[in-house]
Design an enzyme around this catalytic site. Structure first.
Site, mmCIF file in Angstrom:
data_model
loop_
_atom_site.group_PDB
_atom_site.id
_atom_site.type_symbol
_atom_site.label_atom_id
_atom_site.label_comp_id
_atom_site.label_asym_id
_atom_site.label_seq_id
_atom_site.Cartn_x
_atom_site.Cartn_y
_atom_site.Cartn_z
ATOM 1 N NE ARG A 1 -26.491 -2.596 -0.604
ATOM 2 C CZ ARG A 1 -25.637 -1.590 -0.791
ATOM 3 N NH1 ARG A 1 -25.288 -1.232 -2.024
ATOM 4 N NH2 ARG A 1 -25.133 -0.952 0.241
ATOM 5 C CG LEU B 1 -23.612 -6.344 -10.904
ATOM 6 C CD1 LEU B 1 -22.661 -7.532 -10.861
ATOM 7 C CD2 LEU B 1 -24.980 -6.738 -10.375
ATOM 8 C CG ASP B 2 -24.990 -1.680 -5.551
ATOM 9 O OD1 ASP B 2 -25.340 -0.844 -6.400
ATOM 10 O OD2 ASP B 2 -25.765 -2.163 -4.696
ATOM 11 C CE LYS B 3 -15.098 0.299 -3.916
ATOM 12 N NZ LYS B 3 -14.589 1.389 -3.043
#
Length: 320
Positions: free
Chosen positions: A236, A137-139
């Site tokens: 996104r 998962l992105d930060k």
């Protein structure tokens, strides 16, 4: 005791002309390019039963055989960090990741990552590729991740991800009022001019996102997205491509536009929301140990609950 890995893969004809190390990296994606190169050089990874060089170009159709011992990866240090563990057994760990936590060490984030925390929580993870991490998962994206605890569990989860049988569902809050749900089937690859971004591009890899409306507001929408593929920044990029960028997205949302009639309170929240409004809410897969279908859910984090409350209040004010 170190684990051993034994795998065989046939080189697809579509990869003809590529280097052995590139092909191995694609076919044995759970291992790092550096580790695969070392195995090629040592003879642990062979091509049609013979040793080869990482730079050798293949014609397609060759049989790659990997027989190697997984030594402990001592590049990364265990670190005592709090983990929100939703479920743990002998085969897997399911974690609810908070915003701000980087998954894997990289330039700019050498430690303090989920990987470092996993090595402290379960030292045996040191023998597994990427400490058992099979997806990211992105930060600043919150929510559920599954981590393998054994080599067999790791292989099973990687296979399920590649076969697109792992179900991943996300909550997102986007800018713009959607009239209905739908799907985005657009390839995603690295942005041609900005190497830190992803983009919809004809040269990208196939990417499919399905979405449906949960709640509408005057100028925003709470949507639920289901991934069919798992490309970097997929939701996104796809939502921004449809001109419904995620609230708070520092990369793909563009310049912040205030909706007409927005209250001062809502303007303040939109200006200062600290991250992309994205949360991995549901994760379902076949358990590597039991063979049974399992499903896990994680409630929306406080910041997204607060954001939705402000949007509802603003909608009520707008209606008046």
């Amino acid at each position: 005791m170190a684990d051993t890995v034994q795998r065989e893969e046939r080189v697809p004809e579509t990869m003809a002309g590529q280097r052995l190390d590139q092909i191995a990296s694609a076919l044995f994606a759970e291992f790092s390019r550096e580790r695969l190169k070392a195995w090629i050089k040592s003879g642990a990874l062979t091509c049609d039963g013979a040793s080869a060089r990482p730079k050798d170009k293949l014609r397609g159709g060759e049989q790659l055989t990997l027989e190697a011992t997984l030594e402990e990866d001592k590049r990364f240090a265990p670190q005592a960090m709090a983990l929100d563990i939703v479920h743990e057994d002998d085969d897997v760990i399911v974690i609810d990741k908070p915003a701000g936590l980087v998954v894997h060490p990289a330039a700019g984030n050498p430690d303090g990552t989920l990987l470092n925390a996993l090595l402290h929580h379960a030292p045996g993870q040191m023998q597994l590729p990427r400490a058992g991490i099979v997806h990211r998962l992105d930060k600043d994206t919150t929510g559920l991740m599954v981590v393998a605890k054994t080599l067999s569990a790791h292989a099973s989860l990687v296979e399920q991800l590649q076969a697109r049988t792992v179900s991943r569902e996300y909550d997102a809050v986007v800018t713009g009022r959607m009239t209905a749900g739908g799907s985005v089937d657009e390839p995603i690859g690295r942005h041609p001019k900005d190497r830190k971004r992803q983009a919809v591009t004809p040269s990208g890899k196939p990417a499919v996102t399905h979405y449906r409306v949960v709640e509408r507001f005057p100028a925003h929408t709470h949507v639920r997205c289901r991934l069919e593929t798992g490309r970097t920044h997929q939701i996104r990029v796809h939502m921004a491509h449809r001109r419904f960028p995620l609230i708070g997205d520092p990369v793909y949302a563009g310049r912040l536009k205030m909706p007409a009639g927005a209250t001062d309170a809502l303007k303040d929240v939109l200006r200062h929301f600290p991250r992309q409004a994205l949360h991995a809410r549901k994760l379902a897969f076949v358990h590597p140990g039991t063979g049974e279908a399992v499903e896990f859910r994680a409630a929306l984090p406080d910041d997204m609950l607060m954001l939705l409350d402000f949007l509802r209040d603003a909608a009520d004010t707008h209606a008046e």
